[in-house]
Each structure stands twice: as structure tokens, then as C-alpha cells.
Scaffold this motif. Structure first.
Motif, PDB file in Angstrom:
ATOM      1  N   LYS A 112       0.804  -1.221   0.000  1.00  0.00           N
ATOM      2  CA  LYS A 112       0.000   0.000   0.000  1.00  0.00           C
ATOM      3  C   LYS A 112       0.838   1.272   0.000  1.00  0.00           C
ATOM      4  N   ASP A 291      -3.987   7.587   5.363  1.00  0.00           N
ATOM      5  CA  ASP A 291      -4.883   7.542   4.206  1.00  0.00           C
ATOM      6  C   ASP A 291      -4.490   6.439   3.234  1.00  0.00           C
ATOM      7  N   ARG A 294      -5.495   2.932   5.057  1.00  0.00           N
ATOM      8  CA  ARG A 294      -6.874   2.707   5.487  1.00  0.00           C
ATOM      9  C   ARG A 294      -7.545   1.631   4.641  1.00  0.00           C
ATOM     10  N   HIS A 295      -8.212   0.700   5.300  1.00  0.00           N
ATOM     11  CA  HIS A 295      -8.847  -0.430   4.615  1.00  0.00           C
ATOM     12  C   HIS A 295     -10.175   0.003   4.021  1.00  0.00           C
ATOM     13  N   SER A 296     -10.294  -0.047   2.712  1.00  0.00           N
ATOM     14  CA  SER A 296     -11.465   0.497   2.030  1.00  0.00           C
ATOM     15  C   SER A 296     -12.697  -0.380   2.162  1.00  0.00           C
ATOM     16  N   GLU A 297     -12.530  -1.652   2.534  1.00  0.00           N
ATOM     17  CA  GLU A 297     -13.686  -2.554   2.577  1.00  0.00           C
ATOM     18  C   GLU A 297     -14.540  -2.361   3.827  1.00  0.00           C
ATOM     19  N   ALA A 299     -16.892  -0.530   5.042  1.00  0.00           N
ATOM     20  CA  ALA A 299     -17.865   0.503   4.680  1.00  0.00           C
ATOM     21  C   ALA A 299     -18.885   0.704   5.791  1.00  0.00           C
ATOM     22  N   HIS A 312     -12.838   4.007  15.676  1.00  0.00           N
ATOM     23  CA  HIS A 312     -12.980   4.344  14.261  1.00  0.00           C
ATOM     24  C   HIS A 312     -13.703   5.685  14.116  1.00  0.00           C
ATOM     25  N   LYS A 319     -10.489  13.953  11.249  1.00  0.00           N
ATOM     26  CA  LYS A 319     -10.109  14.317   9.869  1.00  0.00           C
ATOM     27  C   LYS A 319     -10.545  15.755   9.550  1.00  0.00           C
TER      28      LYS A 319
END
Length: 319
Positions: A112, A291, A294-297, A299, A312, A319
Motif C-alpha cells: 500500500k 490515508d 486505510r482499509h477500504s472494505e 464501509a 474508528h 479528519k
């Protein structure tokens, strides 16, 4: 206090923390002889010995340890204040120190961060591979990587990877010589390739679970390592069963080089999380790292455990 005395105290702090005149001199950009002369002058003015010197090491005396404890945090605050000025620059820059386990470094951090860092030439990253689960504040790391259930409650946590499993594997030849284990208790009869953890010097327990029953198995064998790659190599050489991340073993399982046992006892872990202290300001360089990782899954925040869901949300609010 005269300015030169403040510089002398900075020199003392550097030597005391590094435990070496050579390393401290390199950090300060001065010669070792000049640094030694500075410390001797400081000790003469103070009228007390601050450092105990041997041919192999340098360590604070009782008086030196007292002085370090009193003035060290103050200098740290000054350093942090100066470093925070980078927040006012348009381009992120700075050094980010991260402590992590080998598997996370290879499967999450490098994939990443490597492509992202090409866009930020003024950001440098130091990755320290360590299984000790130490105190990142005391060890002066900016961030740490742990599984979700290992993150302390006073830290901000950000998920950086999906859940994953471990696998218990051995070669077909080994499993022809020894009957495949059917229960965790059967592992006691096997040669097991395992890992010694730096914390307390103990061997890593194999954490297994099935139908809500969790066990930690203490295994033994001819080979003990401090890294998963070496454990896998020993298993491929036929020395016994080993316990490694599933993705490391998968290619060898697909090629028939390894067979998996006790698969139904290997339940998913909560995935890797990046964490850092609440009170530490988020520099632009650290923001780039967060950034990128960060794990995009993730949601749906509701999918996280309660303690991680709170952290979280705290991270989102910052931010």
C-alpha cells in the motif's frame, strides 16, 4: 542559563538515550572527541558524574538518570513543537516511524505504501519489524500495527486490512510418517516448528477455536525461529508442522508441496489495525500514511467490535 549550557544538556540527553558516544555524535553532527569533551565539561560544572563509561557501553549514573528524567521530556516537547510547524507547509514532509510484525509489513504496509510514497518524496518511512508488542510512546514510534483485539483502549485505531486466518501445514512426506492430527491435543505428538516471542522470551501459542471452544496450544519441536518465513522454509524441508498466515502457505498448498491440517480449528483474526496515541497531533506525513493504509472494505462501521467502532469514529472526527 547560558546558551552553551543548553547545548551541553542536549548533548548529554543524546548520549544517555543512545547509550553510545559514536551514535550520539552522528545524530548531533559533531565528532566523538568533541562530544566527549562537552560531556566532561558539563560534569565538571555540575560537580557530579552523569555517565558511566565502559569499553562496551555508556549508561547514566543515578544522578544522570535523575537529570535525564527531569529535562528529557522538556526537550521532547520543544522538538515536537518545532516538528509541528510542518503542518503549515503545503507539501507533506517528515519522518514516520512504524513498528509492526513481519506479516503485516509484507502484506499490507509495503503493497500500500510503496506506490503512494512515489508521490511524496519529502516523506520518509521507517518500518521496524518486531513481535514484542512494545509501548510505541516509550520507544518513540509514531504508529504501530497490531491485530484489532491487541490494540490498547487508550489508542486511536484504524483498520488497514481484512480479517485473515492462520494455517497449520506440513509436507505430504511428513504426514505419511506421522498421522495427521485430528484435534489440537494431537499436536503434542508432533514435531512442531514454532516461534519465540521477544516478550517474556516465551514460545508463541497456537491459537485455535472451533464451535466456540478456544484453546491455546503450547507446542514443541526441533526448530524455533523468530519469523514466519523461516518457519515456512523449515516446514517445506519436511521438519514438521508449522503455524503461519494462510496467505503465505496458500501457493505451496496449491502446488501440493504442503497439506493443511486442523483447518476447521483455524478461525479468522480481526485484521490489522494501525494505532497511535490520542494526544499526538496528526502531522501531514502521518496523514499520508493513514490515508494510504486505510482499509477500504470497512464501509459499515457497525461491523466493527464496539471498542474498535468507537475508535474508528474518533478517527473520522479528527479528519
Amino acid at each position: 542559563m547560558p546558551r552553551e549550557n543548553i547545548n551541553d544538556l542536549l548533548a548529554f540527553v543524546a548520549v544517555a538515550r543512545k547509550g553510545s558516544f559514536t551514535k550520539a555524535a552522528a545524530q548531533l553532527g559533531v565528532s566523538q572527541s568533541a562530544l566527549s569533551h562537552t560531556i566532561r565539561g558539563l560534569e565538571a560544572r555540575m560537580g557530579v558524574r552523569l555517565l558511566s563509561r565502559t569499553t562496551r557501553s555508556v549508561s547514566p549514573t543515578e544522578a544522570g538518570a535523575y537529570l535525564l528524567a527531569r529535562i528529557g521530556p522538556g526537550f521532547d516537547e520543544i522538538e515536537s513543537g518545532v516538528a509541528a510547524l510542518s503542518d503549515f507547509r503545503d507539501t507533506p514532509r517528515g519522518h514516520v516511524r512504524i513498528t509492526t510484525a513481519e506479516h503485516a509489513a509484507n502484506t499490507v504496509l509495503w503493497p500500500k505504501l510503496a506506490p503512494v510514497m512515489q508521490r511524496y518524496p519529502d516523506v520518509s518511512i521507517e518500518i521496524n519489524v518486531d513481535y514484542g508488542l512494545g509501548d510505541i510512546v516509550a520507544q518513540r514510534f509514531d504508529m504501530g500495527i497490531r491485530l484489532g483485539d491487541q490494540v490498547a483502549k487508550d489508542m486511536i485505531a484504524v483498520r488497514i486490512g481484512p480479517d485473515w486466518r492462520m494455517a497449520i501445514v506440513a509436507t505430504p512426506d511428513y504426514l505419511q510418517r506421522m498421522p495427521a492430527p485430528q484435534t489440537p491435543q494431537d499436536l503434542a505428538a508432533h514435531q512442531c516448528i514454532t516461534m519465540r516471542l521477544p516478550t517474556h522470551g516465551g514460545l508463541m501459542a497456537w491459537e485455535l477455536e472451533k464451535d466456540g471452544a478456544a484453546v491455546q496450544v503450547r507446542v514443541q519441536g526441533q526448530w524455533v525461529f523468530n519469523g514466519s518465513r523461516a518457519m515456512l522454509r523449515a516446514a517445506l524441508a519436511g521438519y514438521g508442522l508449522t503455524y503461519v498466515p494462510e496467505d503465505m502457505a496458500a501457493p505451496h498448498i496449491a502446488q501440493g508441496e504442503l497439506l493443511r491440517v486442523l483447518d476447521d480449528w483455524c478461525q479468522p483474526f480481526s485484521g490489522y489495525h494501525l494505532y497511535y496515541p490520542h494526544r499526538r497531533g496528526m502531522s501531514p506525513a502521518m496523514r499520508v500514511v493513514v490515508d494510504a493504509l486505510r482499509h477500504s472494505e470497512v464501509a459499515n462501521v457497525a461491523d466493527l467490535p464496539a471498542v474498535l467502532r468507537t475508535k474508528h469514529m474518533q478517527e473520522i472526527q479528527r479528519k
